[in-house]
Design an enzyme around this catalytic site. Structure first.
Site, PDB file in Angstrom:
ATOM      1  N   ASN A  13      85.480  48.079  27.831  1.00  8.48           N
ATOM      2  CA  ASN A  13      86.145  48.882  26.855  1.00  8.48           C
ATOM      3  C   ASN A  13      85.829  48.057  25.579  1.00  8.48           C
ATOM      4  O   ASN A  13      86.089  47.224  25.035  1.00  8.48           O
ATOM      5  CB  ASN A  13      87.820  48.475  27.170  1.00  8.48           C
ATOM      6  CG  ASN A  13      88.609  49.134  26.304  1.00  8.48           C
ATOM      7  OD1 ASN A  13      88.226  49.930  25.294  1.00  8.48           O
ATOM      8  ND2 ASN A  13      89.851  48.637  26.110  1.00  8.48           N
ATOM      9  N   TRP A  14      85.192  49.194  24.688  1.00  9.10           N
ATOM     10  CA  TRP A  14      84.550  48.721  23.380  1.00  9.10           C
ATOM     11  C   TRP A  14      85.559  48.774  22.310  1.00  9.10           C
ATOM     12  O   TRP A  14      85.272  48.573  21.108  1.00  9.10           O
ATOM     13  CB  TRP A  14      83.319  49.561  23.213  1.00  9.10           C
ATOM     14  CG  TRP A  14      82.110  49.222  23.681  1.00  9.10           C
ATOM     15  CD1 TRP A  14      81.888  48.193  24.745  1.00  9.10           C
ATOM     16  CD2 TRP A  14      80.860  50.108  23.701  1.00  9.10           C
ATOM     17  NE1 TRP A  14      80.743  48.079  25.410  1.00  9.10           N
ATOM     18  CE2 TRP A  14      80.107  49.205  24.830  1.00  9.10           C
ATOM     19  CE3 TRP A  14      80.252  51.138  23.218  1.00  9.10           C
ATOM     20  CZ2 TRP A  14      78.635  49.578  25.024  1.00  9.10           C
ATOM     21  CZ3 TRP A  14      78.933  51.518  23.484  1.00  9.10           C
ATOM     22  CH2 TRP A  14      78.158  50.810  24.359  1.00  9.10           C
ATOM     23  N   LYS A  15      86.773  49.426  22.683  1.00  8.78           N
ATOM     24  CA  LYS A  15      87.754  49.415  21.642  1.00  8.78           C
ATOM     25  C   LYS A  15      87.574  50.130  20.373  1.00  8.78           C
ATOM     26  O   LYS A  15      86.520  51.088  20.399  1.00  8.78           O
ATOM     27  CB  LYS A  15      88.283  48.037  21.504  1.00  8.78           C
ATOM     28  CG  LYS A  15      88.627  47.373  22.610  1.00  8.78           C
ATOM     29  CD  LYS A  15      89.589  46.002  22.396  1.00  8.78           C
ATOM     30  CE  LYS A  15      90.192  45.270  23.795  1.00  8.78           C
ATOM     31  NZ  LYS A  15      90.809  44.268  23.841  1.00  8.78           N
ATOM     32  N   HIS A 100      96.534  51.422  27.704  1.00  7.70           N
ATOM     33  CA  HIS A 100      96.208  50.003  27.275  1.00  7.70           C
ATOM     34  C   HIS A 100      97.290  49.446  26.343  1.00  7.70           C
ATOM     35  O   HIS A 100      97.820  50.063  25.801  1.00  7.70           O
ATOM     36  CB  HIS A 100      94.816  50.015  26.585  1.00  7.70           C
ATOM     37  CG  HIS A 100      93.965  49.009  26.378  1.00  7.70           C
ATOM     38  ND1 HIS A 100      94.710  47.871  25.549  1.00  7.70           N
ATOM     39  CD2 HIS A 100      92.991  48.180  27.068  1.00  7.70           C
ATOM     40  CE1 HIS A 100      93.566  46.744  25.493  1.00  7.70           C
ATOM     41  NE2 HIS A 100      92.822  47.031  26.587  1.00  7.70           N
ATOM     42  N   GLU A 102      96.854  47.614  23.899  1.00  8.65           N
ATOM     43  CA  GLU A 102      96.934  47.937  22.445  1.00  8.65           C
ATOM     44  C   GLU A 102      97.560  49.392  22.321  1.00  8.65           C
ATOM     45  O   GLU A 102      98.119  49.293  21.064  1.00  8.65           O
ATOM     46  CB  GLU A 102      95.648  47.923  21.925  1.00  8.65           C
ATOM     47  CG  GLU A 102      94.991  46.391  21.996  1.00  8.65           C
ATOM     48  CD  GLU A 102      93.734  45.954  22.485  1.00  8.65           C
ATOM     49  OE1 GLU A 102      92.698  47.070  22.346  1.00  8.65           O
ATOM     50  OE2 GLU A 102      93.291  44.937  22.435  1.00  8.65           O
ATOM     51  N   GLU A 172      96.149  43.948  33.310  1.00  6.18           N
ATOM     52  CA  GLU A 172      95.537  43.071  31.711  1.00  6.18           C
ATOM     53  C   GLU A 172      96.765  42.123  31.149  1.00  6.18           C
ATOM     54  O   GLU A 172      97.437  42.977  30.308  1.00  6.18           O
ATOM     55  CB  GLU A 172      94.895  43.964  30.815  1.00  6.18           C
ATOM     56  CG  GLU A 172      93.836  44.811  31.433  1.00  6.18           C
ATOM     57  CD  GLU A 172      92.821  45.322  30.178  1.00  6.18           C
ATOM     58  OE1 GLU A 172      91.665  44.905  30.179  1.00  6.18           O
ATOM     59  OE2 GLU A 172      93.445  45.875  29.319  1.00  6.18           O
ATOM     60  N   GLY A 178      91.623  39.135  24.641  1.00  6.63           N
ATOM     61  CA  GLY A 178      91.103  38.626  23.256  1.00  6.63           C
ATOM     62  C   GLY A 178      91.515  37.130  22.695  1.00  6.63           C
ATOM     63  O   GLY A 178      91.157  36.724  21.682  1.00  6.63           O
ATOM     64  N   SER A 218      89.898  38.173  28.718  1.00  4.89           N
ATOM     65  CA  SER A 218      88.992  37.126  28.442  1.00  4.89           C
ATOM     66  C   SER A 218      87.908  36.937  29.616  1.00  4.89           C
ATOM     67  O   SER A 218      87.672  35.879  30.003  1.00  4.89           O
ATOM     68  CB  SER A 218      89.556  35.878  28.259  1.00  4.89           C
ATOM     69  OG  SER A 218      90.297  35.934  26.929  1.00  4.89           O
ATOM     70  N   GLY A 239      86.587  43.577  27.458  1.00  4.75           N
ATOM     71  CA  GLY A 239      86.562  43.919  26.077  1.00  4.75           C
ATOM     72  C   GLY A 239      85.453  43.175  25.528  1.00  4.75           C
ATOM     73  O   GLY A 239      84.250  43.378  25.373  1.00  4.75           O
ATOM     74  N   GLY A 240      85.461  42.026  24.655  1.00  3.41           N
ATOM     75  CA  GLY A 240      84.800  41.323  23.994  1.00  3.41           C
ATOM     76  C   GLY A 240      83.275  40.961  24.438  1.00  3.41           C
ATOM     77  O   GLY A 240      82.301  41.359  23.886  1.00  3.41           O
TER      78      GLY A 240
HETATM   79  P1  13P Z   1      88.961  40.899  26.198  1.00  5.86           P
HETATM   80  O1  13P Z   1      87.967  41.137  27.307  1.00  5.86           O
HETATM   81  O2  13P Z   1      88.291  40.831  24.962  1.00  5.86           O
HETATM   82  O3  13P Z   1      89.976  39.874  26.401  1.00  5.86           O
HETATM   83  O4  13P Z   1      89.776  42.348  26.395  1.00  5.86           O
HETATM   84  C1  13P Z   1      90.108  42.604  27.529  1.00  5.86           C
HETATM   85  C2  13P Z   1      90.537  44.248  27.317  1.00  5.86           C
HETATM   86  O5  13P Z   1      91.513  44.617  26.612  1.00  5.86           O
HETATM   87  C3  13P Z   1      89.907  45.228  27.929  1.00  5.86           C
HETATM   88  O6  13P Z   1      90.417  46.489  28.128  1.00  5.86           O
END
Ligand code: 13P
Length: 257
Positions: A13-15, A100, A102, A172, A178, A218, A239-240
């Site tokens: 997920n590149w956000k 998600h 967010e 999640e 994050g 993470s 994510g990251g």
């Molecule tokens: P991180 O891997 O950066 O913690 O993000 C997780 C995420 O929100 C994937 O959708």
């Protein structure tokens, strides 16, 4: 449970990261790194603006498919700023991330809206990745199971037994996103077992045994194998660590059995 039938899913997920140019650069480096892999599904969710270019590059890929990070439940209309399932289908998109944390916590999406989105995705041949997860204060207040059940109950409210295995659930925990703080293996397995037993109650154990449950929060090359070794963890939503071809290719190359 039919754990043997669950093909692992490693999803990025590149956000709100990566322009079209950066997406092209990533894929040109990443694809040769993973082209020998099999027995897993790899999904990338770039921002909407990069989906078209990514779709063109991935046309021939048997391993990697694309997800949108969100969509609206109507097909068209006066909904400024929204994207619909038919627009995604036109680009060859297979998956859509829904609910998600967010979207829930920054943009105020409610369970009732997410339920409509899941229904609309399935009606329009998109496979939902339904995200659920508790906040730290909810976990510490002993509310984790109740929160997960509420989110699952809305997310699956319009899903029939016949289409249940098209939904991928991503657990999640909000406190792990994050933050660098990954759930411990015990915490992840405990939540995943709870989710699967809730699904068994809603459907039956055969169907619940086919639904993939991903862990997110993470995830990195250093912890992916430990997470994947857990019996009810069927993959990861990253994510990251998915933003660099080197780290995402290491995650995607995890041990899968
Ligand atoms: P991180 O891997 O950066 O913690 O993000 C997780 C995420 O929100 C994937 O959708």
């Amino acid at each position: 449970m039919n754990s043997l039938k669950r093909i692992p899913v490693l999803a990025a997920n590149w956000k709100m990261y990566k322009t079209v140019g950066e997406t092209r650069e990533f894929l040109h480096v990443f694809l040769p790194m993973v082209d020998k892999l099999s027995e897993r599904e790899v999904i990338i969710a770039p921002p909407f603006t990069a989906l078209s270019a990514a779709s063109e590059i991935l046309k021939e890929s048997e391993l990697v498919t694309l997800a949108a990070q969100n969509m609206y439940f109507e097909q068209k209309g006066g909904f400024t700023g929204e994207i619909s399932s038919i627009m995604l289908k036109e680009l060859g998109i297979k998956w859509v991330i829904l609910g998600h944390s967010e979207r829930r916590h920054i943009f105020g999406e409610k369970n009732s809206l997410i339920a409509l989105k899941v229904k609309s995705a399935l009606e329009n041949d998109l496979l939902p990745i339904l995200c659920i997860g508790e906040k730290l204060e909810e976990r510490e207040g002993g509310l984790m199971h109740e929160i997960l059940e509420r989110q699952l109950s809305a997310g699956f409210s319009e899903v029939s037994s016949a289409e249940a295995d098209k939904v991928v659930v991503a657990y999640e925990p909000v406190w792990a996103i994050g933050t660098g703080r990954t759930a411990t293996p015990d915490q992840a397995q405990d939540a995943h077992i709870h989710i699967r037993s809730w699904l068994t109650g809603l459907f039956d154990s055969d169907i619940a045994g086919q639904i993939r449950i991903l862990y997110g929060g993470s995830v990195k090359p250093e912890n992916i194998n430990e997470l994947m070794a857990l019996p009810d963890v069927d993959g990861a939503l990253v994510g990251g660590a998915s933003l660099k071809p080197e780290s995402f290719s290491q995650i995607v190359s995890c041990r899968t059995s």
